[in-house]
Design a protein around this motif. Structure first.
Motif, PDB file in Angstrom:
ATOM      1  N   ASP A   1       0.826  -1.203   0.000  1.00  0.00           N
ATOM      2  CA  ASP A   1       0.000   0.000   0.000  1.00  0.00           C
ATOM      3  C   ASP A   1       0.865   1.260   0.000  1.00  0.00           C
ATOM      4  OD1 ASP A   1      -2.382   1.344  -0.096  1.00  0.00           O
ATOM      5  OD2 ASP A   1      -2.962   0.956   1.980  1.00  0.00           O
ATOM      6  N   VAL A   2       0.201   2.394  -0.124  1.00  0.00           N
ATOM      7  CA  VAL A   2       0.847   3.705  -0.092  1.00  0.00           C
ATOM      8  C   VAL A   2       0.256   4.488   1.082  1.00  0.00           C
ATOM      9  CG1 VAL A   2       1.297   5.828  -1.359  1.00  0.00           C
ATOM     10  CG2 VAL A   2       1.102   3.661  -2.606  1.00  0.00           C
ATOM     11  N   ARG A   3       1.011   4.577   2.159  1.00  0.00           N
ATOM     12  CA  ARG A   3       0.610   5.363   3.339  1.00  0.00           C
ATOM     13  C   ARG A   3      -0.794   5.002   3.833  1.00  0.00           C
ATOM     14  NH1 ARG A   3       2.198  11.578   2.305  1.00  0.00           N
ATOM     15  NH2 ARG A   3       1.634  11.629   4.526  1.00  0.00           N
ATOM     16  N   ASN A   4      -1.112   3.708   3.841  1.00  0.00           N
ATOM     17  CA  ASN A   4      -2.366   3.157   4.364  1.00  0.00           C
ATOM     18  C   ASN A   4      -3.596   3.657   3.601  1.00  0.00           C
ATOM     19  OD1 ASN A   4      -3.047   1.121   6.217  1.00  0.00           O
ATOM     20  ND2 ASN A   4      -3.978   2.603   7.615  1.00  0.00           N
ATOM     21  N   ARG A   5      -3.366   4.084   2.366  1.00  0.00           N
ATOM     22  CA  ARG A   5      -4.458   4.648   1.570  1.00  0.00           C
ATOM     23  C   ARG A   5      -5.588   3.647   1.311  1.00  0.00           C
ATOM     24  NH1 ARG A   5      -2.795   6.338  -4.402  1.00  0.00           N
ATOM     25  NH2 ARG A   5      -4.761   5.956  -5.494  1.00  0.00           N
ATOM     26  N   THR A   6      -5.242   2.394   1.041  1.00  0.00           N
ATOM     27  CA  THR A   6      -6.270   1.406   0.742  1.00  0.00           C
ATOM     28  C   THR A   6      -7.122   1.105   1.970  1.00  0.00           C
ATOM     29  OG1 THR A   6      -4.833   0.474  -0.955  1.00  0.00           O
ATOM     30  CG2 THR A   6      -6.672  -0.891  -0.228  1.00  0.00           C
ATOM     31  N   ALA A   7      -6.486   1.064   3.133  1.00  0.00           N
ATOM     32  CA  ALA A   7      -7.250   0.861   4.363  1.00  0.00           C
ATOM     33  C   ALA A   7      -8.209   2.014   4.602  1.00  0.00           C
ATOM     34  CB  ALA A   7      -6.305   0.707   5.548  1.00  0.00           C
ATOM     35  N   GLU A   8      -7.771   3.242   4.330  1.00  0.00           N
ATOM     36  CA  GLU A   8      -8.646   4.399   4.516  1.00  0.00           C
ATOM     37  C   GLU A   8      -9.828   4.356   3.555  1.00  0.00           C
ATOM     38  OE1 GLU A   8      -5.940   7.639   4.076  1.00  0.00           O
ATOM     39  OE2 GLU A   8      -5.048   7.355   6.075  1.00  0.00           O
ATOM     40  N   VAL A   9      -9.576   3.950   2.308  1.00  0.00           N
ATOM     41  CA  VAL A   9     -10.672   3.775   1.344  1.00  0.00           C
ATOM     42  C   VAL A   9     -11.629   2.698   1.832  1.00  0.00           C
ATOM     43  CG1 VAL A   9     -11.201   2.915  -0.980  1.00  0.00           C
ATOM     44  CG2 VAL A   9      -9.424   4.639  -0.661  1.00  0.00           C
TER      45      VAL A   9
END
Length: 303
Positions: A279-287
């Motif tokens: 991932d990139v800076r937890n971006r997928t988790a935030e989405v």
């Protein structure tokens, strides 16, 4: 009455092809999933992370990788989801890879049958996951959960719901599909599965697709959503192990979740294949957290 959501972490990549999905549950917590759901008005019980065997990363045996370990993890998931449903809570299983849906949906199917409810599963994924040990090119069990749930997997991973098949083909709707192996295509036709692939979405749009997928959901239906984050286009969700270009956009997936929420029948949820290592800076988790919010009822305006 405030509904209680129980978060169940299953930190394993036992069925996956690459390392990292085991960090998914904690990435969702870092993205403040518990706090987000609490602000939405739910009571939240974080049951923590389940324990299970380490991934040995061994070669396939009889067409299956890590079968014994996959059974152990799925048993733990089954027991946790079973307990949450028995307590009247909405289980949110945080994977881990998609093989864990075997345990999760088997428990859901048992409860639905005990309550006399129809079960509808929305399988949001780039892949149909209907391989078997005889057709899988890799032996990775995260490509086989649907076959197991339909009663066509190894004996150790079928029959958990009290009958050989936890699901009939009529109970499942696939959305966002765009990567299907040659033998899976034949299985989909032979089994009579309902698959809304990306061509269908392109031609008909998410609204019409979801209307079709949900058309017979009624007050006696238990709706289960099994959400593989690689369903999304990797431009929006890069943190997955098996990314496939050309998936639904963020806005399309928001509409998918909102329309599922509008049924009022959501009873359980899997969120799987989040791989923070990619991932990139937890971006997928935030989405993922934003989409889970929509699935659990958040909307821009009161509707």
């Amino acid at each position: 009455m405030i509904q209680t959501v129980e978060l169940i972490g299953a930190p394993t990549d036992i069925g996956a092809s690459v390392r990292g999905a085991g960090m998914g549950p904690d990435a969702l917590r870092v993205a403040d999933l518990p706090g987000t759901l609490a602000r939405l008005g739910f009571a939240v019980v974080d049951a923590g992370n389940l324990a299970g065997p380490a991934t040995p990363w061994s070669a396939p045996s009889d067409g299956l990788r890590h079968l014994d370990e996959a059974v152990a993890w799925n048993r733990a998931v089954y027991d946790a989801v079973d307990a949450a449903l028995g307590a009247g809570r909405l289980p949110l299983m945080m994977g881990g890879d998609h093989s864990l849906a075997i345990g999760s949906i088997s428990a859901v199917a048992w409860h639905a049958r005990q309550r006399g409810q129809k079960l509808r599963v929305l399988w949001l994924d780039a892949h149909t996951d209907v391989n078997t040990h005889g057709t899988s090119p890799s032996g990775n069990i995260h490509g086989m959960p649907v076959s197991c749930l339909l009663g066509h997997g190894p004996a150790a991973l079928t029959g958990w719901s009290g009958q050989r098949a936890a699901l009939g083909p009529e109970a499942i709707r696939f959305i966002g599909i765009r990567s299907v192996d040659a033998e899976e295509k034949q299985a989909i036709r032979a089994l009579g599965l309902t698959v809304f692939d990306m061509r269908h979405l392109d031609e008909h749009g998410m609204r019409n697709t979801m209307t079709e997928a949900l058309q017979d959901v009624d007050d006696d239906t238990h709706l289960h959503v099994s959400f593989d984050l690689d369903c999304l286009d990797p431009a929006d969700a890069p943190g997955v192990g098996t990314a496939v270009r050309g998936g639904p956009t963020y806005r399309e997936m928001q509409l998918c979740m909102e329309m599922a929420a509008d049924t009022g029948r959501l009873g359980s949820l899997d969120v799987v294949e989040l791989n923070p290592a990619l991932d990139v800076r937890n971006r997928t988790a935030e989405v993922a957290v934003e989409l889970i919010e929509s699935l659990l009822g958040k909307s821009t305006l009161a509707r």
